[in-house]
Design an enzyme around this catalytic site. Structure first.
Site, PDB file in Angstrom:
ATOM      1  N   CYS A   2      44.152   0.347  86.603  1.00  0.00           N
ATOM      2  CA  CYS A   2      43.784   0.259  87.913  1.00  0.00           C
ATOM      3  C   CYS A   2      44.164  -1.006  88.774  1.00  0.00           C
ATOM      4  O   CYS A   2      44.045  -1.933  88.090  1.00  0.00           O
ATOM      5  CB  CYS A   2      42.258   0.765  88.209  1.00  0.00           C
ATOM      6  SG  CYS A   2      41.954   2.261  87.679  1.00  0.00           S
ATOM      7  N   ARG A  27      49.921  -0.942  87.568  1.00  0.00           N
ATOM      8  CA  ARG A  27      48.625  -1.135  86.731  1.00  0.00           C
ATOM      9  C   ARG A  27      47.937   0.531  86.698  1.00  0.00           C
ATOM     10  O   ARG A  27      46.967   0.718  85.994  1.00  0.00           O
ATOM     11  CB  ARG A  27      47.567  -1.974  87.249  1.00  0.00           C
ATOM     12  CG  ARG A  27      48.036  -3.342  87.369  1.00  0.00           C
ATOM     13  CD  ARG A  27      46.929  -4.089  88.098  1.00  0.00           C
ATOM     14  NE  ARG A  27      45.572  -4.160  87.519  1.00  0.00           N
ATOM     15  CZ  ARG A  27      45.283  -4.929  86.534  1.00  0.00           C
ATOM     16  NH1 ARG A  27      46.231  -6.132  86.231  1.00  0.00           N
ATOM     17  NH2 ARG A  27      44.158  -4.877  86.056  1.00  0.00           N
ATOM     18  N   TRP A  74      44.609   4.432  87.687  1.00  0.00           N
ATOM     19  CA  TRP A  74      44.889   4.937  86.224  1.00  0.00           C
ATOM     20  C   TRP A  74      43.504   5.540  85.794  1.00  0.00           C
ATOM     21  O   TRP A  74      42.400   5.138  85.611  1.00  0.00           O
ATOM     22  CB  TRP A  74      45.110   3.803  85.499  1.00  0.00           C
ATOM     23  CG  TRP A  74      45.744   4.302  84.068  1.00  0.00           C
ATOM     24  CD1 TRP A  74      47.106   4.680  83.814  1.00  0.00           C
ATOM     25  CD2 TRP A  74      44.982   4.512  82.775  1.00  0.00           C
ATOM     26  NE1 TRP A  74      47.099   5.296  82.459  1.00  0.00           N
ATOM     27  CE2 TRP A  74      46.127   5.140  82.100  1.00  0.00           C
ATOM     28  CE3 TRP A  74      43.668   4.419  82.431  1.00  0.00           C
ATOM     29  CZ2 TRP A  74      45.581   5.628  80.673  1.00  0.00           C
ATOM     30  CZ3 TRP A  74      43.418   4.754  81.039  1.00  0.00           C
ATOM     31  CH2 TRP A  74      44.302   5.394  80.300  1.00  0.00           C
ATOM     32  N   ASN A 100      37.727  -1.336  89.247  1.00  0.00           N
ATOM     33  CA  ASN A 100      38.553  -1.168  87.990  1.00  0.00           C
ATOM     34  C   ASN A 100      37.640  -1.296  86.753  1.00  0.00           C
ATOM     35  O   ASN A 100      36.996  -2.397  86.790  1.00  0.00           O
ATOM     36  CB  ASN A 100      39.570  -2.365  88.066  1.00  0.00           C
ATOM     37  CG  ASN A 100      40.379  -2.370  86.827  1.00  0.00           C
ATOM     38  OD1 ASN A 100      40.536  -1.289  85.894  1.00  0.00           O
ATOM     39  ND2 ASN A 100      41.085  -3.434  86.500  1.00  0.00           N
ATOM     40  N   GLY A 101      37.780  -0.402  85.858  1.00  0.00           N
ATOM     41  CA  GLY A 101      36.655  -0.498  84.784  1.00  0.00           C
ATOM     42  C   GLY A 101      36.005   0.643  84.234  1.00  0.00           C
ATOM     43  O   GLY A 101      36.703   1.870  84.953  1.00  0.00           O
ATOM     44  N   GLU A 478      58.823  -1.260  67.278  1.00  0.00           N
ATOM     45  CA  GLU A 478      58.930  -1.453  68.463  1.00  0.00           C
ATOM     46  C   GLU A 478      60.036  -0.705  69.001  1.00  0.00           C
ATOM     47  O   GLU A 478      59.772  -0.252  70.315  1.00  0.00           O
ATOM     48  CB  GLU A 478      59.369  -3.080  68.585  1.00  0.00           C
ATOM     49  CG  GLU A 478      59.544  -3.571  70.061  1.00  0.00           C
ATOM     50  CD  GLU A 478      58.384  -3.535  70.961  1.00  0.00           C
ATOM     51  OE1 GLU A 478      57.490  -2.913  70.575  1.00  0.00           O
ATOM     52  OE2 GLU A 478      58.672  -3.533  72.248  1.00  0.00           O
ATOM     53  N   LYS A 482      59.214   1.940  72.342  1.00  0.00           N
ATOM     54  CA  LYS A 482      60.018   1.797  73.676  1.00  0.00           C
ATOM     55  C   LYS A 482      60.564   3.000  73.995  1.00  0.00           C
ATOM     56  O   LYS A 482      60.506   3.578  75.168  1.00  0.00           O
ATOM     57  CB  LYS A 482      61.053   0.590  73.610  1.00  0.00           C
ATOM     58  CG  LYS A 482      61.219  -0.184  74.563  1.00  0.00           C
ATOM     59  CD  LYS A 482      60.317  -1.510  74.701  1.00  0.00           C
ATOM     60  CE  LYS A 482      58.864  -1.131  74.779  1.00  0.00           C
ATOM     61  NZ  LYS A 482      58.217  -2.259  74.472  1.00  0.00           N
ATOM     62  N   GLU A 485      58.012   5.802  75.032  1.00  0.00           N
ATOM     63  CA  GLU A 485      56.853   5.540  76.112  1.00  0.00           C
ATOM     64  C   GLU A 485      57.679   5.628  77.544  1.00  0.00           C
ATOM     65  O   GLU A 485      57.125   6.128  78.433  1.00  0.00           O
ATOM     66  CB  GLU A 485      56.225   4.211  76.053  1.00  0.00           C
ATOM     67  CG  GLU A 485      57.299   3.235  76.417  1.00  0.00           C
ATOM     68  CD  GLU A 485      56.389   1.812  76.438  1.00  0.00           C
ATOM     69  OE1 GLU A 485      55.298   1.605  76.989  1.00  0.00           O
ATOM     70  OE2 GLU A 485      56.923   0.904  75.571  1.00  0.00           O
ATOM     71  N   HIS A 501      58.748   9.583  50.356  1.00  0.00           N
ATOM     72  CA  HIS A 501      57.277  10.086  50.013  1.00  0.00           C
ATOM     73  C   HIS A 501      56.783  10.869  51.201  1.00  0.00           C
ATOM     74  O   HIS A 501      55.693  10.926  51.372  1.00  0.00           O
ATOM     75  CB  HIS A 501      56.442   8.617  50.066  1.00  0.00           C
ATOM     76  CG  HIS A 501      56.891   7.805  48.968  1.00  0.00           C
ATOM     77  ND1 HIS A 501      56.720   8.096  47.537  1.00  0.00           N
ATOM     78  CD2 HIS A 501      57.788   6.565  49.052  1.00  0.00           C
ATOM     79  CE1 HIS A 501      57.426   7.262  46.879  1.00  0.00           C
ATOM     80  NE2 HIS A 501      57.827   6.278  47.772  1.00  0.00           N
ATOM     81  N   LYS A 598      50.288  -0.972  83.057  1.00  0.00           N
ATOM     82  CA  LYS A 598      50.576  -2.179  82.417  1.00  0.00           C
ATOM     83  C   LYS A 598      49.468  -2.862  81.700  1.00  0.00           C
ATOM     84  O   LYS A 598      49.683  -3.459  80.885  1.00  0.00           O
ATOM     85  CB  LYS A 598      51.226  -3.136  83.601  1.00  0.00           C
ATOM     86  CG  LYS A 598      51.684  -4.296  83.134  1.00  0.00           C
ATOM     87  CD  LYS A 598      53.277  -4.138  82.530  1.00  0.00           C
ATOM     88  CE  LYS A 598      53.770  -5.419  81.741  1.00  0.00           C
ATOM     89  NZ  LYS A 598      54.503  -5.105  80.827  1.00  0.00           N
TER      90      LYS A 598
HETATM   91  C1  F6R Z   1      54.558  -1.299  75.366  1.00  0.00           C
HETATM   92  C2  F6R Z   1      53.559  -2.124  76.091  1.00  0.00           C
HETATM   93  C3  F6R Z   1      52.197  -2.021  75.677  1.00  0.00           C
HETATM   94  C4  F6R Z   1      51.226  -3.365  75.568  1.00  0.00           C
HETATM   95  C5  F6R Z   1      49.976  -3.192  75.180  1.00  0.00           C
HETATM   96  C6  F6R Z   1      49.377  -4.693  75.232  1.00  0.00           C
HETATM   97  O1  F6R Z   1      55.801  -1.418  75.846  1.00  0.00           O
HETATM   98  O2  F6R Z   1      53.918  -2.977  76.853  1.00  0.00           O
HETATM   99  O3  F6R Z   1      52.146  -1.527  74.236  1.00  0.00           O
HETATM  100  O4  F6R Z   1      52.203  -4.258  74.678  1.00  0.00           O
HETATM  101  O5  F6R Z   1      49.431  -2.506  75.831  1.00  0.00           O
HETATM  102  O6  F6R Z   1      49.350  -5.328  76.240  1.00  0.00           O
HETATM  103  P1  F6R Z   1      49.016  -6.882  76.588  1.00  0.00           P
HETATM  104  O7  F6R Z   1      50.238  -7.333  75.767  1.00  0.00           O
HETATM  105  O8  F6R Z   1      49.194  -7.170  77.757  1.00  0.00           O
HETATM  106  O9  F6R Z   1      47.711  -7.345  75.870  1.00  0.00           O
END
Ligand code: F6R
Length: 603
Positions: A2, A27, A74, A100-101, A478, A482, A485, A501, A598
């Site tokens: 949020c 966000r 969010w 937010n929270g 990773e 990517k 998501e 396995h 984010k």
């Molecule tokens: C994936 C992504 C998330 C963040 C995770 C941690 O692309 O961006 O997995 O890496 O939410 O976020 P931060 O780094 O802000 O603690």
């Protein structure tokens, strides 16, 4: 999660509120809304959907005034809907709030407010806050807020306005970020700095359990008992350009292409050939560190996984990486001889912040690796290394990841210098290759055609698998994160040695298997695993710097050559681009994938 904004000043509030929300949309984008004090009442306009839907609605709503708050959501409690959108108002529309929270005791509070006659219009935890403030309101909004927050359990950043007191904007913070922006005749509140950059770069950071009373001319910061607190004004160095797309179609693409530069910024003057590593003010005594815990979430945790391998290999200090959400609840063996490292782009991730607080209680030395200056994690940790990647706006992390990796290379060298576990020649060689990362990245960024071709194939598939061994396995994880998501294609990463396995049962005709084969020592073993999936019908795509002797690949993607330990920072780039182009082909919103945000400021 949020985004919240607030405005009080000599100009109309609506313009900044909408502009600010657009900058915070990463966000959360389930709904958006604003409230403005206008003609002595609170006028609210809110809707399900992205800011663009709010902008449409505002075209037909007369909502002008000099005091206002806004929110982009969010969803946590209650589905995305018009009713559950923020701001939430009291029944007489004289008080309005954005939040937010998460309020953990909201259901208890809701029951008692309902017993007292309050009617709820939404399913949110937030609505209890506005009714609670209303229940304490006796003509002074600051006093009512002060009383109300003492009943709240959980996390909150709040913006509160009242039409009875149009000269005040109240901001309150506990465990969710909130920044106050200052101009001579305008004051602002925002969840994150990019929302302010078009107006000011002078800010106050609010700490936990503090509130701020903003008027057009002043900002007063107090604790919950009203004691006035002194706070220094901080000048932010970022500018608006670094938070805009600069001609790229999407933030993610811009941020991928920015990596040669962002990594150079991260390196700065920290390493020079023939000199000791310079980590500015960091003074760690590596010989007194018994063990190192690296704690993070998501992509940052992947950076941590690479980091733990580097630190352990180069400095011989036992190091492990944990997911913050798991670490907190597994009674970790952390004590005062432990170094706990917290990796977070935003510096606001609730689980990482919670783990940091726990490690502090256990007496450990704490070090944060973050991108956002002044974020909560930087203020809790004893030491901070900033990544200086510049603002990362796309939800999927790219440049922050490679900058976090860069810091780990440098930190591992720094520790190894002290433990004397690495000879000078190897140290110098690693430094040389670190200084060369940027030019290797540029080479990869020129291979767009082959990556786009692979993207065409992947975009039609339901499942994709990634394989790797050792550091290549972490790159595979990773890359898989990517891809899933942003493109919503199911993908999984496997340690290639684990295939037999269980996971190999998933391989069937034409299923794409992307094999990260960059580790020289493990190359032959990887190729054997590739052959195993190929002989079961897989469509194999191999990332390799060895060009000969690969007869089991449908496609080979060449990766520039560097030393094994630096391969993760290079080989991840074509895989970031792959996820990007697959998503574009599927015509999906790259920067704002569904259900995500984010900054994950709730547990
Ligand atoms: C994936 C992504 C998330 C963040 C995770 C941690 O692309 O961006 O997995 O890496 O939410 O976020 P931060 O780094 O802000 O603690």
């Amino acid at each position: 999660m949020c985004g919240i904004v607030g405005y009080i000043g000599k100009n109309k509030a609506k313009k900044f509120l909408v502009e600010g929300l657009s900058m915070l949309e990463y966000r959360g984008y389930d709904s958006a809304g604003i409230s403005v004090v206008s003609d002595n009442i609170v006028k609210t306009c809110k809707t399900k959907g992205k800011i663009i839907a709010l902008q449409e609605l505002l075209k037909t709503n007369d909502i002008d005034g000099y005091l206002g708050i806004g929110h982009t959501r969010w969803a946590t409690h209650g589905v995305p809907s018009d009713n559950n959108s923020h701001p939430h108002n009291n029944s007489s529309n004289t008080i309005s709030i954005v939040h937010n929270g998460i309020i953990e005791n909201y259901s208890k509070l809701k029951n008692s407010l309902e017993e007292a006659g309050y009617k709820f219009l939404s399913d949110t935890d937030t609505e209890v806050i506005v009714h609670l403030i209303d229940s304490y309101y006796e003509g002074n909004i600051v006093e009512a807020c002060r009383k109300a927050v003492k009943d709240l359990e959980g996390s909150y950043a709040l913006g509160v306005i009242s039409s009875n007191e149009p000269d005040k904007l109240v901001a309150i913070r506990k465990d969710s970020p909130l920044v106050i922006g200052v101009n001579s005749d305008e004051k602002y509140i925002v969840s994150d700095i990019p929302a302010l950059l078009s107006r000011t770069r002078d800010v106050y950071f609010l700490n936990d359990n503090e509130m701020a009373i903003l008027t057009t001319d002043s900002v007063t910061i107090t604790d919950y008992d009203g004691k006035v607190l002194n706070r220094d004004l901080v000048h932010i160095e970022w500018d608006l350009d670094s938070a805009s797309k600069e001609g790229y179609e999407d933030f993610m693409l811009k941020e991928i292409f920015e990596q040669p530069l962002s990594v150079e910024r991260t390196i700065g003057s920290k390493i020079k050939l023939g000199e000791k590593v310079n980590l500015e003010n960091l003074k760690l005594d590596a010989k007194s560190i018994k063990n190192i815990f690296i704690i993070a979430c998501g992509t940052a945790a992947h950076a941590g996984m690479v980091g733990s391998r580097l630190i352990e290999n180069l400095s011989h200090i036992p190091t492990q990486t944990f997911l913050a959400s798991e670490f907190r609840y597994q009674e970790p063996l952390v004590d005062k001889s432990s170094l706990c490292i917290f990796v977070s782009q935003s510096g606001e991730t609730a689980d990482t912040l919670g783990a940091l607080k726990l490690c502090k209680e256990l007496g450990a030395r704490t070090l944060a690796i973050t991108n956002v200056v002044g974020s909560s994690i930087t203020r809790e940790a004893m030491d901070v290394i900033y990544t200086y990647a510049g603002p990362e706006i796309a939800v999927a992390s790219t440049k922050a990841y490679t900058s976090q990796l860069t810091i780990f290379y440098i930190l591992a060298l720094y520790l190894a210098e002290q433990t004397e576990t690495l000879d000078i020649e190897k140290q110098e060689n690693i430094k040389r290759e670190i200084l060369n990362i940027s030019s290797n990245m540029k080479k990869i960024l020129k291979c767009l055609d082959s990556i786009k071709n692979i993207a065409k194939i992947i975009s039609t598939k339901k499942d994709v698998f990634f394989l790797g061994r050792s550091l290549d396995y972490i790159t595979a994880m990773e890359a898989s994160l990517k891809l899933k998501e942003i493109s919503y294609i199911h993908s999984e990463a496997f340690a290639a040695g684990e295939l037999k396995h269980g996971p190999i049962a998933l391989i069937e005709q034409d299923v794409p298997v992307i094999c990260v084969c960059t580790n020289k020592n493990l190359f032959d073993k990887m190729i054997s695993n590739v052959k195993e999936v190929k002989s079961r019908g897989a469509y194999t795509i191999i990332l390799s710097r060895e060009k000969s002797d690969i007869d089991c690949a449908d496609i080979i993607l060449d990766i520039p050559d560097t030393i094994d330990i630096l391969m993760p920072i290079i080989s991840v780039i074509p895989l970031q681009l792959l996820a990007y182009y697959v998503t574009k082909i599927k015509n999906l919103d790259v920067d704002k994938p569904r259900n995500l945000a984010k900054s994950v400021t709730v547990e």
